[in-house]
Design an enzyme around this catalytic site. Sequence first.
Site, PDB file in Angstrom:
ATOM      1  N   GLY A  28      -5.238 -12.168   9.935  1.00 49.43           N
ATOM      2  CA  GLY A  28      -4.898 -13.390  10.680  1.00 49.43           C
ATOM      3  C   GLY A  28      -4.193 -13.026  11.978  1.00 49.43           C
ATOM      4  N   GLY A  61       6.023   5.173   4.746  1.00 45.83           N
ATOM      5  CA  GLY A  61       5.500   5.929   3.599  1.00 45.83           C
ATOM      6  C   GLY A  61       5.062   7.324   4.006  1.00 45.83           C
ATOM      7  N   PHE A  62       4.411   7.995   3.085  1.00 52.52           N
ATOM      8  CA  PHE A  62       3.995   9.384   3.305  1.00 52.52           C
ATOM      9  C   PHE A  62       3.013   9.497   4.480  1.00 52.52           C
ATOM     10  N   GLN A 116     -17.168 -13.447  10.809  1.00 49.78           N
ATOM     11  CA  GLN A 116     -16.860 -14.857  11.066  1.00 49.78           C
ATOM     12  C   GLN A 116     -16.066 -15.056  12.349  1.00 49.78           C
ATOM     13  N   HIS A 137       6.451  11.616  -1.788  1.00 54.29           N
ATOM     14  CA  HIS A 137       7.633  11.321  -2.597  1.00 54.29           C
ATOM     15  C   HIS A 137       7.645  12.255  -3.814  1.00 54.29           C
ATOM     16  N   PHE A 187       9.067  -0.259  -0.589  1.00 55.76           N
ATOM     17  CA  PHE A 187       8.782  -0.184  -2.038  1.00 55.76           C
ATOM     18  C   PHE A 187       8.605   1.282  -2.442  1.00 55.76           C
ATOM     19  N   ASN A 197      -3.012 -11.547   5.872  1.00 56.20           N
ATOM     20  CA  ASN A 197      -2.030 -11.803   6.938  1.00 56.20           C
ATOM     21  C   ASN A 197      -2.268 -10.903   8.140  1.00 56.20           C
ATOM     22  N   ARG A 225       1.941  11.922  -8.421  1.00 50.62           N
ATOM     23  CA  ARG A 225       0.595  12.407  -8.100  1.00 50.62           C
ATOM     24  C   ARG A 225       0.500  13.889  -8.467  1.00 50.62           C
ATOM     25  N   TYR A 237      -5.459  -1.779  -8.075  1.00 49.17           N
ATOM     26  CA  TYR A 237      -5.554  -1.011  -6.829  1.00 49.17           C
ATOM     27  C   TYR A 237      -7.002  -0.984  -6.337  1.00 49.17           C
TER      28      TYR A 237
HETATM   29  P1  NAD Z   1       3.011   5.511   0.194  1.00 49.91           P
HETATM   30  O1  NAD Z   1       3.313   4.820  -1.069  1.00 49.91           O
HETATM   31  O2  NAD Z   1       3.806   6.724   0.551  1.00 49.91           O
HETATM   32  O3  NAD Z   1       3.081   4.519   1.416  1.00 49.91           O
HETATM   33  C1  NAD Z   1       2.827   3.138   1.318  1.00 49.91           C
HETATM   34  C2  NAD Z   1       3.847   2.407   2.174  1.00 49.91           C
HETATM   35  O4  NAD Z   1       3.591   1.003   2.113  1.00 49.91           O
HETATM   36  C3  NAD Z   1       5.278   2.614   1.697  1.00 49.91           C
HETATM   37  O5  NAD Z   1       6.114   2.878   2.783  1.00 49.91           O
HETATM   38  C4  NAD Z   1       5.624   1.287   1.039  1.00 49.91           C
HETATM   39  O6  NAD Z   1       7.005   1.013   1.049  1.00 49.91           O
HETATM   40  C5  NAD Z   1       4.818   0.315   1.874  1.00 49.91           C
HETATM   41  N1  NAD Z   1       4.501  -0.929   1.180  1.00 49.91           N
HETATM   42  C6  NAD Z   1       3.990  -1.079  -0.070  1.00 49.91           C
HETATM   43  N2  NAD Z   1       3.834  -2.379  -0.344  1.00 49.91           N
HETATM   44  C7  NAD Z   1       4.238  -3.075   0.757  1.00 49.91           C
HETATM   45  C8  NAD Z   1       4.329  -4.446   1.083  1.00 49.91           C
HETATM   46  N3  NAD Z   1       3.957  -5.397   0.226  1.00 49.91           N
HETATM   47  N4  NAD Z   1       4.811  -4.787   2.309  1.00 49.91           N
HETATM   48  C9  NAD Z   1       5.201  -3.844   3.196  1.00 49.91           C
HETATM   49  N5  NAD Z   1       5.149  -2.525   2.932  1.00 49.91           N
HETATM   50  C10 NAD Z   1       4.673  -2.149   1.725  1.00 49.91           C
HETATM   51  O7  NAD Z   1       1.469   5.883   0.143  1.00 49.91           O
HETATM   52  P2  NAD Z   1       0.584   6.761   1.118  1.00 49.91           P
HETATM   53  O8  NAD Z   1       0.071   7.911   0.365  1.00 49.91           O
HETATM   54  O9  NAD Z   1       1.301   6.995   2.391  1.00 49.91           O
HETATM   55  O10 NAD Z   1      -0.650   5.775   1.357  1.00 49.91           O
HETATM   56  C11 NAD Z   1      -0.778   5.024   2.536  1.00 49.91           C
HETATM   57  C12 NAD Z   1      -2.071   4.249   2.506  1.00 49.91           C
HETATM   58  O11 NAD Z   1      -3.181   5.153   2.385  1.00 49.91           O
HETATM   59  C13 NAD Z   1      -2.201   3.263   1.358  1.00 49.91           C
HETATM   60  O12 NAD Z   1      -2.836   2.097   1.826  1.00 49.91           O
HETATM   61  C14 NAD Z   1      -3.090   3.972   0.370  1.00 49.91           C
HETATM   62  O13 NAD Z   1      -3.822   3.060  -0.410  1.00 49.91           O
HETATM   63  C15 NAD Z   1      -3.986   4.781   1.277  1.00 49.91           C
HETATM   64  N6  NAD Z   1      -4.503   5.973   0.601  1.00 49.91           N
HETATM   65  C16 NAD Z   1      -3.723   7.072   0.419  1.00 49.91           C
HETATM   66  C17 NAD Z   1      -4.244   8.164  -0.259  1.00 49.91           C
HETATM   67  C18 NAD Z   1      -3.410   9.410  -0.480  1.00 49.91           C
HETATM   68  O14 NAD Z   1      -3.901  10.336  -1.123  1.00 49.91           O
HETATM   69  N7  NAD Z   1      -2.208   9.510   0.034  1.00 49.91           N
HETATM   70  C19 NAD Z   1      -5.543   8.136  -0.752  1.00 49.91           C
HETATM   71  C20 NAD Z   1      -6.288   6.989  -0.573  1.00 49.91           C
HETATM   72  C21 NAD Z   1      -5.770   5.918   0.127  1.00 49.91           C
HETATM   73  N1  UDP Z   2      -2.964  14.575 -12.994  1.00 48.18           N
HETATM   74  C1  UDP Z   2      -2.606  15.542 -13.885  1.00 48.18           C
HETATM   75  N2  UDP Z   2      -1.269  15.794 -14.047  1.00 48.18           N
HETATM   76  C2  UDP Z   2      -0.310  15.159 -13.338  1.00 48.18           C
HETATM   77  C3  UDP Z   2      -0.707  14.174 -12.417  1.00 48.18           C
HETATM   78  C4  UDP Z   2      -2.048  13.903 -12.277  1.00 48.18           C
HETATM   79  O1  UDP Z   2      -3.440  16.181 -14.552  1.00 48.18           O
HETATM   80  O2  UDP Z   2       0.885  15.460 -13.538  1.00 48.18           O
HETATM   81  C5  UDP Z   2      -4.413  14.330 -12.813  1.00 48.18           C
HETATM   82  C6  UDP Z   2      -4.842  12.878 -12.919  1.00 48.18           C
HETATM   83  O3  UDP Z   2      -5.134  12.559 -14.255  1.00 48.18           O
HETATM   84  C7  UDP Z   2      -6.065  12.853 -12.034  1.00 48.18           C
HETATM   85  C8  UDP Z   2      -5.767  13.898 -10.962  1.00 48.18           C
HETATM   86  O4  UDP Z   2      -4.724  14.704 -11.487  1.00 48.18           O
HETATM   87  O5  UDP Z   2      -7.195  13.271 -12.740  1.00 48.18           O
HETATM   88  C9  UDP Z   2      -5.309  13.299  -9.644  1.00 48.18           C
HETATM   89  O6  UDP Z   2      -4.251  12.425  -9.910  1.00 48.18           O
HETATM   90  P1  UDP Z   2      -3.397  11.700  -8.775  1.00 48.18           P
HETATM   91  O7  UDP Z   2      -2.435  10.810  -9.478  1.00 48.18           O
HETATM   92  O8  UDP Z   2      -2.853  12.692  -7.842  1.00 48.18           O
HETATM   93  O9  UDP Z   2      -4.448  10.850  -7.940  1.00 48.18           O
HETATM   94  P2  UDP Z   2      -5.731   9.981  -8.320  1.00 48.18           P
HETATM   95  O10 UDP Z   2      -6.840  10.688  -7.666  1.00 48.18           O
HETATM   96  O11 UDP Z   2      -5.908   9.916  -9.800  1.00 48.18           O
HETATM   97  O12 UDP Z   2      -5.444   8.649  -7.738  1.00 48.18           O
HETATM   98  N1  UDP Z   3      -1.039 -14.914  10.078  1.00 50.93           N
HETATM   99  C1  UDP Z   3       0.052 -14.101  10.347  1.00 50.93           C
HETATM  100  N2  UDP Z   3       0.361 -13.847  11.654  1.00 50.93           N
HETATM  101  C2  UDP Z   3      -0.354 -14.337  12.679  1.00 50.93           C
HETATM  102  C3  UDP Z   3      -1.479 -15.144  12.393  1.00 50.93           C
HETATM  103  C4  UDP Z   3      -1.790 -15.410  11.080  1.00 50.93           C
HETATM  104  O1  UDP Z   3       0.736 -13.626   9.456  1.00 50.93           O
HETATM  105  O2  UDP Z   3      -0.008 -14.051  13.818  1.00 50.93           O
HETATM  106  C5  UDP Z   3      -1.361 -15.211   8.688  1.00 50.93           C
HETATM  107  C6  UDP Z   3      -1.432 -16.688   8.415  1.00 50.93           C
HETATM  108  O3  UDP Z   3      -0.163 -17.149   7.984  1.00 50.93           O
HETATM  109  C7  UDP Z   3      -2.477 -16.807   7.327  1.00 50.93           C
HETATM  110  C8  UDP Z   3      -3.290 -15.549   7.446  1.00 50.93           C
HETATM  111  O4  UDP Z   3      -2.667 -14.743   8.439  1.00 50.93           O
HETATM  112  O5  UDP Z   3      -1.858 -16.828   6.069  1.00 50.93           O
HETATM  113  C9  UDP Z   3      -4.715 -15.792   7.823  1.00 50.93           C
HETATM  114  O6  UDP Z   3      -4.722 -16.415   9.071  1.00 50.93           O
HETATM  115  P1  UDP Z   3      -6.001 -17.217   9.587  1.00 50.93           P
HETATM  116  O7  UDP Z   3      -5.653 -17.776  10.928  1.00 50.93           O
HETATM  117  O8  UDP Z   3      -7.186 -16.349   9.539  1.00 50.93           O
HETATM  118  O9  UDP Z   3      -6.224 -18.302   8.495  1.00 50.93           O
HETATM  119  P2  UDP Z   3      -5.595 -19.737   8.282  1.00 50.93           P
HETATM  120  O10 UDP Z   3      -4.166 -19.690   8.746  1.00 50.93           O
HETATM  121  O11 UDP Z   3      -6.435 -20.623   9.101  1.00 50.93           O
HETATM  122  O12 UDP Z   3      -5.735 -19.939   6.816  1.00 50.93           O
END
Ligand code: NAD
Ligand code: UDP
Ligand code: UDP
Length: 426
Positions: A201, A111-112, A261, A280, A135, A198, A285, A244
């Site tokens: 874990g 991702g970004f 724990q 992207h 995604f 996960n 955004r 979210y």
């Molecule tokens: P992004 O969407 O560009 O990157 C997210 C990445 O996670 C993507 O590569 C996507 O394909 C992958 N992903 C999503 N769901 C997944 C899944 N179930 N399994 C595996 N991969 C999955 O977003 P970003 O801006 O790079 O954000 C990265 C992280 O930083 C996120 O956790 C986001 O919540 C956090 N964050 C970002 C901002 C920001 O302004 N960019 C602000 C606050 C928090």
């Molecule tokens: N926003 C906007 N125009 C756009 C996109 C976003 O005015 O085309 C506004 C949005 O309503 C929010 C702020 O810009 O108040 C930041 O939006 P963003 O989606 O970048 O991130 P957020 O902080 O809301 O997660």
């Molecule tokens: N898990 C994983 N990789 C590992 C160890 C654990 O993906 O190497 C996952 C595991 O399948 C479980 C989660 O992490 O769904 C939480 O694991 P934990 O051992 O804490 O809990 P438990 O398996 O005892 O519920």
Amino acid sequence: MNMMGGILSASGLFSKQSIFILMVGTMLGYVVLPIFLLETSSFYPESIQTRSNKPDPRKLESGDDIMSRLIENKKLLSVQSMPTDRSPNIMETAVLGDHRRKKILVTGGAGFVGSHLVDKLMMEGHEVTVVDNFFTGQKKNVAHWIHHPNFSLVVHDVTEPIMAEVDQIYHLACPASPPHYQFNPVKTIKTSTMGTLNMLGLAKRVKARILLTSTSEIYGDPQVHPQAEGYWGNVNPIGPRSCYDEGKRVAETMMYSYKDQSNVEVRVARIFNTFGPRMHPNDGRVVSNFIIQALQKKPLTVYGEGDQTRSFQYVSDLVDGLHALMNSDYDGPVNLGNPDEFTMKDFAKYIKKLTESESEIRFLEKTQDDPSKRKPDIALAKKKLGWEPRVTVEEGLSKTIVYFQQVLDEAGEIIPTGPGASKPQN
Ligand code: NAD
Ligand code: UDP
Ligand code: UDP
């Protein structure tokens, strides 16, 4: 009787034409084809030619035979994975001794933010594994590392368990833009909850340190300004942003439950709005939308009156902050953001000025639960990590504008994603 006469008398059916075709075919088979094969074989790397030199399994190999096979295999590998005039160049990275080189997992690394973090970790000489389901991420964000021996890319969804042996986990996987995380809210919740479970874990099993990228969204529509880590937030648990916001809040809860724990070493970064190259273009955004709109001379779309505020940090500052937090001794949540605050109305004007655009500013309907203000208090990050942003918003925006101009030059017209839930586009 010569051969041709034999064929003629045997069949009695061949016309003069078919005899001619037969003669040409024979000539091709016996003369031209071997010459062609001999000639073209010189175009293939030596290693590919040697594939046909398979050892005879019935013959017992001597030590010398085994050595020569190893040398051949090594040649084959070097042609396939090391830089040659035929294969891509590999970026030069630092070389760390075994005791300093870490095995680092970055979820969401395509991702970004993740891809910039991967760049830093790779350049430092660590072994980096990216886990991403693409995604919202893109393979091209990490394509420059694909051939590097320290890099691995695993296409995997973090909601499923995964086994790996790692020293550190940066857990970023989660869509971050409102239109994308609202597209499939149930999946967003699963990603934050099951995905983080996960990873915890895994961290517990292999005794890895794990850092969660949480968000300023956990403060919701804040009643305290600026927001410090001690503030508990004001989140609507059933609104369009809750998948979210609440997902990340639960993820934070899980981090500290595993710490208490099971003694897992946890780090939690609360990230404020971040921008930069590799955003992207269709993530909807505000930074990407305004720049793309301004560069195309389309109206800049402000949601609501534009009095809501955001504070923007450049991506390299965030990456430095994440790295500093991961490697620090502090394990409480830490805000990472740039306190430089803008109203969205002023931000639209600012982007127009920086892009020298004549676009109009168009006001659209306000979106539900849009936080009215946001600005990080970064005193804790300064104190515990010695970190603060170094790139000004103007500097960062200039670089980002150059990036989006390149994207536009390649893509042609881009229609930015609007405020509603939307599937990520390629
Ligand atoms: P992004 O969407 O560009 O990157 C997210 C990445 O996670 C993507 O590569 C996507 O394909 C992958 N992903 C999503 N769901 C997944 C899944 N179930 N399994 C595996 N991969 C999955 O977003 P970003 O801006 O790079 O954000 C990265 C992280 O930083 C996120 O956790 C986001 O919540 C956090 N964050 C970002 C901002 C920001 O302004 N960019 C602000 C606050 C928090
Ligand atoms: N926003 C906007 N125009 C756009 C996109 C976003 O005015 O085309 C506004 C949005 O309503 C929010 C702020 O810009 O108040 C930041 O939006 P963003 O989606 O970048 O991130 P957020 O902080 O809301 O997660
Ligand atoms: N898990 C994983 N990789 C590992 C160890 C654990 O993906 O190497 C996952 C595991 O399948 C479980 C989660 O992490 O769904 C939480 O694991 P934990 O051992 O804490 O809990 P438990 O398996 O005892 O519920």
